[in-house]
Scaffold this active site. Structure first.
Site, mmCIF file in Angstrom:
data_model
loop_
_atom_site.group_PDB
_atom_site.id
_atom_site.type_symbol
_atom_site.label_atom_id
_atom_site.label_comp_id
_atom_site.label_asym_id
_atom_site.label_seq_id
_atom_site.Cartn_x
_atom_site.Cartn_y
_atom_site.Cartn_z
ATOM 1 N N SER A 127 0.833 -1.199 0.000
ATOM 2 C CA SER A 127 0.000 0.000 0.000
ATOM 3 C C SER A 127 0.870 1.252 0.000
ATOM 4 C CB SER A 127 -0.854 -0.034 1.265
ATOM 5 O OG SER A 127 -1.452 1.211 1.505
ATOM 6 N N TYR A 152 -1.897 -1.082 11.063
ATOM 7 C CA TYR A 152 -2.171 -1.634 9.726
ATOM 8 C C TYR A 152 -1.034 -1.285 8.768
ATOM 9 C CZ TYR A 152 -3.757 -1.886 4.940
ATOM 10 O OH TYR A 152 -3.805 -2.150 3.586
ATOM 11 N N LYS A 156 2.022 -3.662 6.607
ATOM 12 C CA LYS A 156 2.416 -3.659 5.187
ATOM 13 C C LYS A 156 3.937 -3.510 5.053
ATOM 14 C CE LYS A 156 -1.485 -4.508 3.589
ATOM 15 N NZ LYS A 156 -1.731 -5.800 2.976
HETATM 16 P P1 NAD Z 1 -11.001 -7.164 1.386
HETATM 17 O O1 NAD Z 1 -11.217 -7.147 2.873
HETATM 18 O O2 NAD Z 1 -12.166 -6.893 0.519
HETATM 19 O O3 NAD Z 1 -10.356 -8.561 0.962
HETATM 20 C C1 NAD Z 1 -9.502 -9.280 1.793
HETATM 21 C C2 NAD Z 1 -10.023 -10.706 1.867
HETATM 22 O O4 NAD Z 1 -9.148 -11.480 2.678
HETATM 23 C C3 NAD Z 1 -11.424 -10.804 2.482
HETATM 24 O O5 NAD Z 1 -12.259 -11.520 1.605
HETATM 25 C C4 NAD Z 1 -11.196 -11.555 3.788
HETATM 26 O O6 NAD Z 1 -12.299 -12.386 4.110
HETATM 27 C C5 NAD Z 1 -9.939 -12.346 3.491
HETATM 28 N N1 NAD Z 1 -9.102 -12.679 4.660
HETATM 29 C C6 NAD Z 1 -8.663 -11.843 5.632
HETATM 30 N N2 NAD Z 1 -7.913 -12.531 6.518
HETATM 31 C C7 NAD Z 1 -7.863 -13.826 6.092
HETATM 32 C C8 NAD Z 1 -7.256 -15.010 6.573
HETATM 33 N N3 NAD Z 1 -6.549 -15.018 7.704
HETATM 34 N N4 NAD Z 1 -7.420 -16.159 5.883
HETATM 35 C C9 NAD Z 1 -8.156 -16.169 4.741
HETATM 36 N N5 NAD Z 1 -8.764 -15.090 4.243
HETATM 37 C C10 NAD Z 1 -8.627 -13.921 4.897
HETATM 38 O O7 NAD Z 1 -9.818 -6.137 1.087
HETATM 39 P P2 NAD Z 1 -9.334 -5.537 -0.301
HETATM 40 O O8 NAD Z 1 -9.716 -4.104 -0.336
HETATM 41 O O9 NAD Z 1 -9.687 -6.420 -1.412
HETATM 42 O O10 NAD Z 1 -7.752 -5.559 -0.058
HETATM 43 C C11 NAD Z 1 -6.953 -6.639 -0.501
HETATM 44 C C12 NAD Z 1 -5.523 -6.404 -0.078
HETATM 45 O O11 NAD Z 1 -5.059 -5.170 -0.604
HETATM 46 C C13 NAD Z 1 -5.300 -6.325 1.432
HETATM 47 O O12 NAD Z 1 -4.076 -6.930 1.734
HETATM 48 C C14 NAD Z 1 -5.232 -4.839 1.697
HETATM 49 O O13 NAD Z 1 -4.489 -4.546 2.840
HETATM 50 C C15 NAD Z 1 -4.527 -4.361 0.442
HETATM 51 N N6 NAD Z 1 -4.798 -2.955 0.113
HETATM 52 C C16 NAD Z 1 -6.088 -2.525 -0.003
HETATM 53 C C17 NAD Z 1 -6.344 -1.195 -0.290
HETATM 54 C C18 NAD Z 1 -7.765 -0.679 -0.354
HETATM 55 O O14 NAD Z 1 -7.946 0.530 -0.207
HETATM 56 N N7 NAD Z 1 -8.777 -1.517 -0.583
HETATM 57 C C19 NAD Z 1 -5.268 -0.322 -0.500
HETATM 58 C C20 NAD Z 1 -3.971 -0.791 -0.406
HETATM 59 C C21 NAD Z 1 -3.739 -2.130 -0.095
HETATM 60 C C1 WQD Z 2 -9.431 9.351 1.157
HETATM 61 C C2 WQD Z 2 -9.642 10.816 1.466
HETATM 62 C C3 WQD Z 2 -10.158 11.280 3.766
HETATM 63 C C4 WQD Z 2 -14.000 9.318 4.011
HETATM 64 C C5 WQD Z 2 -6.822 4.405 3.180
HETATM 65 C C6 WQD Z 2 -5.711 3.748 3.959
HETATM 66 C C7 WQD Z 2 -4.604 3.381 3.023
HETATM 67 C C8 WQD Z 2 -5.120 2.558 1.850
HETATM 68 C C9 WQD Z 2 -6.281 3.215 1.179
HETATM 69 C C10 WQD Z 2 -4.985 0.241 2.433
HETATM 70 C C11 WQD Z 2 -8.990 11.264 2.787
HETATM 71 C C12 WQD Z 2 -11.321 11.653 2.873
HETATM 72 C C13 WQD Z 2 -12.799 9.815 3.523
HETATM 73 C C14 WQD Z 2 -15.030 10.236 4.351
HETATM 74 C C15 WQD Z 2 -13.596 12.050 3.667
HETATM 75 N N1 WQD Z 2 -5.630 1.295 2.293
HETATM 76 N N2 WQD Z 2 -12.608 11.152 3.369
HETATM 77 N N3 WQD Z 2 -14.785 11.576 4.150
HETATM 78 O O1 WQD Z 2 -7.207 7.417 4.011
HETATM 79 O O2 WQD Z 2 -6.340 7.829 1.659
HETATM 80 O O3 WQD Z 2 -6.299 5.576 2.582
HETATM 81 O O4 WQD Z 2 -7.278 3.536 2.159
HETATM 82 O O5 WQD Z 2 -3.812 0.056 2.367
HETATM 83 O O6 WQD Z 2 -3.689 2.661 3.772
HETATM 84 O O7 WQD Z 2 -5.239 4.670 4.937
HETATM 85 O O8 WQD Z 2 -8.452 6.526 1.970
HETATM 86 O O9 WQD Z 2 -10.788 6.543 1.233
HETATM 87 O O10 WQD Z 2 -10.287 6.602 3.702
HETATM 88 O O11 WQD Z 2 -9.798 8.606 2.327
HETATM 89 O O12 WQD Z 2 -13.434 13.265 3.537
HETATM 90 O O13 WQD Z 2 -16.112 9.871 4.820
HETATM 91 O O14 WQD Z 2 -11.063 11.047 1.635
HETATM 92 O O15 WQD Z 2 -10.026 12.208 4.806
HETATM 93 O O16 WQD Z 2 -8.498 12.551 2.615
HETATM 94 P P1 WQD Z 2 -7.033 6.948 2.621
HETATM 95 P P2 WQD Z 2 -9.914 6.990 2.332
#
Ligand code: NAD
Ligand code: WQD
Length: 342
Positions: A127, A152, A156
């Protein structure tokens, strides 16, 4: 013979979109998920889109024995894409041990089995959170990582290091860490998308739920940042574009096209957009009125971040394609579909 990809967290948001892309590119897919943050019905919808139903195993990767059972049952895995993790930043502050145990534990279990059963290739979901608030924008892959803002975020960072160290220690092992910026939107079929449990933390799901009348109003966290309109800036990347990058990464590892055994890529669009720009664009594209108000900054938020995608574009031959308007329309179509809104 078809290459077999193990997709952990494959019924989740990014995982399900990636499974669809893998199936359409002719890969065999085994999904493993414990359904802690996703629903089994996602499988049916993947099948509706692809005409193919991936194999599904419900198990917990933070459990070493359960993880090993997977490698015994599927001895021919060519690569693993590891999405499974907990991802709620705020919750990780309340429950750090659960986050370390699940996120770090699951990766370690997978890597141990990869070493034992000679599975070579792993793509890891990292991330942009690892950069914190960078001094210089846009961020390149060599922008220094910072002290994590949350447990969290730290999982990562630690997981990246564990992958890097494992790859350098265990012969034949290779890894790619993909640093996602802000994934948004849904598949154009509106059959799969993001399904937040409870009140969404992220911007776009909060917007779509507000538009659907589930939330009263969107709170825009801060308009006093040092940005043109005062709201925070992020790099919003379409989830299908993101999914496609995983297919490229898997191909790169399987075909030995990687430059080093551990590689890192930024997955973003390269464009920074403000929260207010997203709100305006969402209303315009979807012809809906959004009830929103400006409130104080959210604790722990950074002011602005967006990716330098030059390296990923060149090395992976991948580029984000979908226009923001299309992405925001897809997010709304998905919300309407699951809420039965015409
Ligand atoms: P998500 O929660 O929709 O998907 C994650 C899946 O993993 C879920 O279906 C959950 O049930 C499963 N899971 C969690 N722990 C588990 C375990 N111990 N065993 C088996 N299954 C398990 O999340 P997502 O948004 O699809 O994110 C996927 C990956 O990308 C994550 O590693 C997240 O940290 C990373 N990521 C997400 C974002 C975002 O904003 N969505 C941004 C950056 C990184
Ligand atoms: C985006 C912008 C909020 C909700 C997070 C994790 C990051 C990554 C992606 C996993 C910010 C603003 C949000 C609301 C708002 N995930 N906001 N009102 O914080 O950039 O990143 O998700 O790895 O690690 O920190 O994403 O979508 O929460 O926010 O004004 O109700 O929208 O303040 O500026 P963020 P977000």
């Amino acid at each position: 013979m078809k290459k077999q990809i193990l997709v952990t967290g494959g019924t989740g948001y990014i995982g399900s979109h990636t499974v669809v892309e893998l199936l359409s590119e002719g890969f065999d897919v085994v999904i493993v998920d414990n359904l802690s943050n996703s629903d089994i019905s996602v499988l049916e919808n993947i099948e509706k889109i692809s005409g193919l139903r991936p194999v599904f195993e419900k198990l917990d990767l933070s459990d070493a024995l359960q993880t090993e059972s997977l490698f015994l049952k599927y001895p021919n895995i060519d690569a693993i894409i590891h999405f499974a993790a907990y991802k709620a930043v705020g919750e990780s502050v309340e429950k750090p041990l659960e986050y370390y145990s699940n996120n770090v534990g699951s990766l370690m279990n997978l890597l141990s089995c990869m070493n034992k059963y000679k599975v070579s290739n792993l793509v890891f979901s990292s991330s942009c959170t690892v950069y914190g608030q960078p001094e210089k924008l846009p961020v390149t892959e060599s922008t220094p990582r910072r002290e994590a803002e949350s447990p969290y975020g730290n999982t990562k960072k630690v997981c990246e290091d564990i992958l890097r160290d494992s790859v350098s220690a265990y012969a034949g092992m290779k890894g790619i860490a993909l640093r996602y910026f802000n994934p948004v939107g849904a598949h154009k079929s509106a059959l799969i998308g993001e399904l937040p449990v409870g009140i969404p933390n992220n911007l776009v799901p909060f917007i779509t739920q507000t538009a659907a009348g589930i939330r009263e109003e969107l709170k825009v966290f801060g308009n006093d940042y040092n940005t043109p309109d005062g709201s925070a800036i992020r790099d919003f990347i379409n989830v299908v574009d993101l999914a496609k990058a995983h297919v490229v990464a898997v191909d790169r590892l399987i075909n030995d096209n990687h430059k080093t055994n551990y590689e890192v890529f930024n997955l973003g669009t390269g464009n920074g957009l403000s929260v207010l720009e997203i709100v305006e664009s969402f209303q315009k594209v979807n012809n809906v009125n959004l009830n929103y108000t400006i409130v104080d900054r959210r604790e722990g938020d950074i002011e602005k971040i967006y990716a330098d995608t030059t390296y990923a574009n060149k090395e992976l031959g991948w580029k984000a394609q979908v226009a923001l308007e299309e992405t925001l329309a897809s997010a709304w179509n998905w919300e309407k579909n699951i809420r039965n809104i015409k």
